[in-house]
Design a protein around this motif. Structure first.
Motif, mmCIF file in Angstrom:
data_model
loop_
_atom_site.group_PDB
_atom_site.id
_atom_site.type_symbol
_atom_site.label_atom_id
_atom_site.label_comp_id
_atom_site.label_asym_id
_atom_site.label_seq_id
_atom_site.Cartn_x
_atom_site.Cartn_y
_atom_site.Cartn_z
ATOM 1 N N ALA A 181 3.939 6.961 -0.380
ATOM 2 C CA ALA A 181 4.790 6.218 0.555
ATOM 3 C C ALA A 181 3.957 5.564 1.645
ATOM 4 C CB ALA A 181 5.829 7.157 1.165
ATOM 5 N N GLU A 182 2.985 6.288 2.171
ATOM 6 C CA GLU A 182 2.122 5.742 3.218
ATOM 7 C C GLU A 182 1.266 4.609 2.670
ATOM 8 O OE1 GLU A 182 0.633 5.311 7.018
ATOM 9 O OE2 GLU A 182 2.185 6.746 6.413
ATOM 10 N N ALA A 183 0.759 4.770 1.457
ATOM 11 C CA ALA A 183 -0.069 3.725 0.841
ATOM 12 C C ALA A 183 0.733 2.439 0.654
ATOM 13 C CB ALA A 183 -0.609 4.214 -0.502
ATOM 14 N N LEU A 184 1.962 2.557 0.164
ATOM 15 C CA LEU A 184 2.797 1.371 -0.039
ATOM 16 C C LEU A 184 3.159 0.711 1.290
ATOM 17 C CD1 LEU A 184 5.203 2.655 -2.859
ATOM 18 C CD2 LEU A 184 3.442 0.889 -3.084
ATOM 19 N N SER A 185 3.457 1.531 2.294
ATOM 20 C CA SER A 185 3.818 0.975 3.603
ATOM 21 C C SER A 185 2.653 0.229 4.230
ATOM 22 C CB SER A 185 4.303 2.094 4.536
ATOM 23 O OG SER A 185 5.593 2.539 4.162
ATOM 24 N N GLN A 186 1.449 0.797 4.123
ATOM 25 C CA GLN A 186 0.274 0.141 4.697
ATOM 26 C C GLN A 186 -0.092 -1.108 3.909
ATOM 27 O OE1 GLN A 186 -3.148 2.459 5.693
ATOM 28 N NE2 GLN A 186 -1.986 4.122 6.621
ATOM 29 N N LEU A 187 -0.039 -1.028 2.606
ATOM 30 C CA LEU A 187 -0.451 -2.148 1.762
ATOM 31 C C LEU A 187 0.526 -3.319 1.871
ATOM 32 C CD1 LEU A 187 -2.519 -3.175 -0.269
ATOM 33 C CD2 LEU A 187 -1.197 -2.074 -2.083
ATOM 34 N N GLU A 188 1.812 -3.024 1.930
ATOM 35 C CA GLU A 188 2.820 -4.076 1.960
ATOM 36 C C GLU A 188 3.389 -4.310 3.359
ATOM 37 O OE1 GLU A 188 5.582 -3.844 -1.258
ATOM 38 O OE2 GLU A 188 4.000 -3.463 -2.723
ATOM 39 N N ASN A 190 5.248 -2.585 5.380
ATOM 40 C CA ASN A 190 6.684 -2.367 5.423
ATOM 41 C C ASN A 190 6.941 -0.860 5.502
ATOM 42 O OD1 ASN A 190 9.458 -2.258 5.042
ATOM 43 N ND2 ASN A 190 9.472 -3.850 3.480
ATOM 44 N N SER A 191 7.531 -0.419 6.602
ATOM 45 C CA SER A 191 7.741 1.011 6.808
ATOM 46 C C SER A 191 8.907 1.576 6.002
ATOM 47 C CB SER A 191 7.986 1.291 8.298
ATOM 48 O OG SER A 191 9.196 0.677 8.728
ATOM 49 N N ILE A 192 9.589 0.754 5.225
ATOM 50 C CA ILE A 192 10.734 1.239 4.464
ATOM 51 C C ILE A 192 10.343 2.367 3.512
ATOM 52 C CG2 ILE A 192 10.476 -0.455 2.578
ATOM 53 C CD1 ILE A 192 13.529 -0.550 2.413
ATOM 54 N N TYR A 193 9.112 2.330 3.031
ATOM 55 C CA TYR A 193 8.669 3.349 2.068
ATOM 56 C C TYR A 193 8.476 4.704 2.739
ATOM 57 C CZ TYR A 193 8.059 -0.941 -0.490
ATOM 58 O OH TYR A 193 8.300 -2.168 -1.072
ATOM 59 N N THR A 194 7.847 4.728 3.906
ATOM 60 C CA THR A 194 7.699 5.993 4.625
ATOM 61 C C THR A 194 9.018 6.448 5.232
ATOM 62 O OG1 THR A 194 6.906 4.713 6.525
ATOM 63 C CG2 THR A 194 5.240 5.761 5.145
#
Length: 248
Positions: A181-188, A190-194
């Motif tokens: 979740a943190e990786a996706l939020s940082q990469l994209e 967008n905090s929706i993942y975290t």
């Protein structure tokens, strides 16, 4: 007990199979401890996808977080391959995925770069995670030469794990779910993942705490507080020196 009594006891055993607890069809956990109500109302659709290389021992854990990730993301946005060495013939299409130029391995090596430094103009990345304990992750990495050829990235974050019913090695360690979740939020960006993906973890931990589990501090915290009951080995001592980085 004589032979007659033994046979009498055996004759009283019911021939009917034991009544099993009802299982949730999605998470396959007993309905009473199901966390599916906390999943995103619609499965999240990131540009990138998560590739989990899962140690076989992880599947046996009753409190694992990988299923939360797989059910929280859209279909084919979280692929799970199981084994101790990768890729093997049974791992369909995995070798092709690992050889793609947009594939990165989340692994805290000396050459790993901050995941936020990746080119955001690329359409998507394959983010490879090794799902297992730190010793298991190191063993998988060592036995899978192809992994050392993949661009390696790391997470730099001050986030503390919400997986409070499990002892983490250090304060910066995150569960598989939280790491993805943190990786996706940082990469994209967008905090929706975290924000959304870890909600089932909160439900899981709350149920466990309400039913006798206790909050666990990290080994690092216990050591610094002189509360750790064992001697510190070389492996743990080395691990504690790597702070604020992703560790399985």
């Amino acid at each position: 007990m004589n032979e007659v009594e033994v046979w009498e006891d055996l004759s009283n055993i019911s021939a009917e199979p034991p009544v099993m607890r009802a299982l949730c069809e999605k998470c396959e956990r007993p309905s009473i401890v199901c966390w599916c109500s906390a999943l995103p109302s619609e499965r999240l659709q990131p540009k990138s996808r998560i590739i989990l290389l899962q140690h076989p021992a992880e599947e046996k854990r009753c409190l694992r977080t990988a299923p939360m990730l797989q059910l929280g993301l859209a279909e084919n946005k979280c692929l799970i391959y199981k084994g101790k060495k990768f890729p093997l013939p049974k791992h369909e299409n995995l070798e092709n995925i690992l050889l793609e130029p947009n594939t990165v391995l989340l692994y805290p090596s000396k050459t790993a770069v901050d995941i936020r430094q990746l080119d955001k103009n690329d359409d998507a990345y394959n983010i490879v995670l090794i799902d297992g304990t730190w010793p298991q992750a190191k063993a998988i990495y060592a036995s899978s030469p192809i992994l050392s050829k993949i661009k390696q990235v790391k997470l730099l974050t001050s986030t503390t794990s919400n997986y409070i019913i499990r002892t983490q090695p250090t304060e910066g360690c995150l569960s598989t779910l939280e790491t993805a979740a943190e990786a996706l939020s940082q990469l994209e960006n967008n905090s929706i993942y975290t924000d959304l993906l870890i909600q089932p973890l909160h439900v899981l931990c709350k149920f466990q705490l309400d039913n006798g589990a206790v909050t666990h501090q990290s080994k690092e915290f216990l050591i610094k507080s002189n509360m750790y009951p064992k001697l510190i080995g070389k492996r743990l001592s080395k691990l504690l020196k790597s702070s604020n980085e992703y560790v399985m």
